[in-house]
Design an enzyme around this catalytic site. Structure first.
Site, short mmCIF file in Angstrom:
data_model
loop_
_atom_site.label_atom_id
_atom_site.label_comp_id
_atom_site.label_asym_id
_atom_site.label_seq_id
_atom_site.Cartn_x
_atom_site.Cartn_y
_atom_site.Cartn_z
N HIS A 33 -8.76 6.91 -0.75
CA HIS A 33 -9.28 5.64 -0.41
C HIS A 33 -8.27 4.51 -0.38
O HIS A 33 -7.63 4.15 -1.86
CB HIS A 33 -10.45 5.44 -1.47
CG HIS A 33 -11.27 4.44 -1.09
ND1 HIS A 33 -12.76 4.44 -1.50
CD2 HIS A 33 -11.38 3.23 -0.62
CE1 HIS A 33 -13.25 3.31 -1.12
NE2 HIS A 33 -12.53 2.66 -0.65
N LEU A 34 -7.82 4.19 0.56
CA LEU A 34 -6.70 3.09 0.68
C LEU A 34 -6.83 1.72 -0.12
O LEU A 34 -8.18 1.37 -0.38
CB LEU A 34 -6.36 2.71 1.99
CG LEU A 34 -7.03 1.63 2.79
CD1 LEU A 34 -6.55 0.20 2.43
CD2 LEU A 34 -6.66 1.88 4.57
N HIS A 35 -5.80 1.35 -0.58
CA HIS A 35 -6.04 0.10 -1.50
C HIS A 35 -4.71 -0.54 -1.55
O HIS A 35 -3.45 -0.04 -1.54
CB HIS A 35 -6.36 0.69 -3.11
CG HIS A 35 -5.50 1.77 -3.54
ND1 HIS A 35 -5.95 3.03 -3.24
CD2 HIS A 35 -4.59 1.80 -4.40
CE1 HIS A 35 -4.98 3.83 -3.98
NE2 HIS A 35 -4.17 3.02 -4.60
N GLN A 36 -4.88 -1.89 -1.35
CA GLN A 36 -3.65 -2.90 -1.42
C GLN A 36 -3.37 -3.24 -2.81
O GLN A 36 -4.28 -3.87 -3.41
CB GLN A 36 -4.07 -3.97 -0.58
CG GLN A 36 -3.11 -5.10 -0.55
CD GLN A 36 -2.08 -5.37 0.47
OE1 GLN A 36 -1.30 -4.20 0.63
NE2 GLN A 36 -1.96 -6.46 1.29
N MET A 93 0.81 -1.07 0.05
CA MET A 93 -0.03 0.14 -0.04
C MET A 93 0.76 1.20 0.04
O MET A 93 1.96 1.40 0.82
CB MET A 93 -0.99 0.10 1.18
CG MET A 93 -2.16 -0.72 1.28
SD MET A 93 -2.93 -0.74 2.69
CE MET A 93 -2.24 -2.03 3.70
#
Ligand SMILES: [Zn+2]
Length: 184
Positions: free
Chosen positions: A140-143, A127
């Site tokens: 908007h967090l995203h892996q 991330m």
């Protein structure tokens, strides 16, 4: 079903089975690819918008209770997925326990699906937290789940078949959704 031109763009070769999957006017995620206008969930965040549409429209591979897996529109490699919460949060520390657990589970499932579909040799997982760290959509967090191959010769058969990226993404999404595991 609305009608659409038979030829979407230039010389992509003879029509084939993959072509039927390509309905770019219906891919909401792509239509919403413009960067958000602000940090809030109501500011045009494509990651908040995507789950409101069908998997095919939004290139979603799998949906969980609190997170989902989606194709990256700007892949580093064939099969590049992202796992993210439905909830519009920016920082990893803002995830609750259930979201944290399911994000990890979906990361494992994404790896399993990519191994089944493609025989991926390795992965880059991670991330970017904040735009300073390189996050494209920082709010908007995203892996990222990026499959790697020795020499990174790409497995996806359509890569050599056509350069039309939306078609490639639609087909890759289906391949991965078809092998998405019940358990990691
Ligand atoms: Zn969002």
């Amino acid at each position: 079903m609305t009608s659409e031109p038979e030829q979407q763009s230039g010389p992509v070769g003879e029509p084939d089975g993959f072509g039927r999957l390509w309905t770019p006017h219906r891919i909401a995620y792509i239509q919403g690819e413009n960067k958000p206008t602000g940090p809030g969930s109501g500011d045009g965040c494509p990651f908040c918008e995507a789950p409101k549409h069908s998997d095919e429209e939004s290139l979603i591979v799998a949906r969980g209770t609190s997170v989902f897996a989606i194709m990256n529109l700007y892949p580093y490699n064939g099969g590049h997925m992202m796992v993210m919460p439905y909830r519009h949060v920016a920082d990893y520390t803002e995830l609750d326990d259930a979201e944290t657990a399911e994000l990890a589970l979906f990361t494992k499932k994404a790896m399993t699906a990519l191994r089944k579909a493609s025989g991926a040799h390795g992965f880059n997982l991670g991330m970017n937290q904040g735009s300073a760290a390189g996050a494209g959509i920082a709010a908007h967090l995203h892996q990222h789940v990026v499959p790697r191959w020795g020499g990174d010769t790409n497995f996806m058969p359509v890569v050599g078949h056509t350069k039309v990226l939306p078609q490639l993404l639609a087909d890759t999404r289906k391949m991965l959704a078809d092998v998405w595991p019940e358990s990691a």
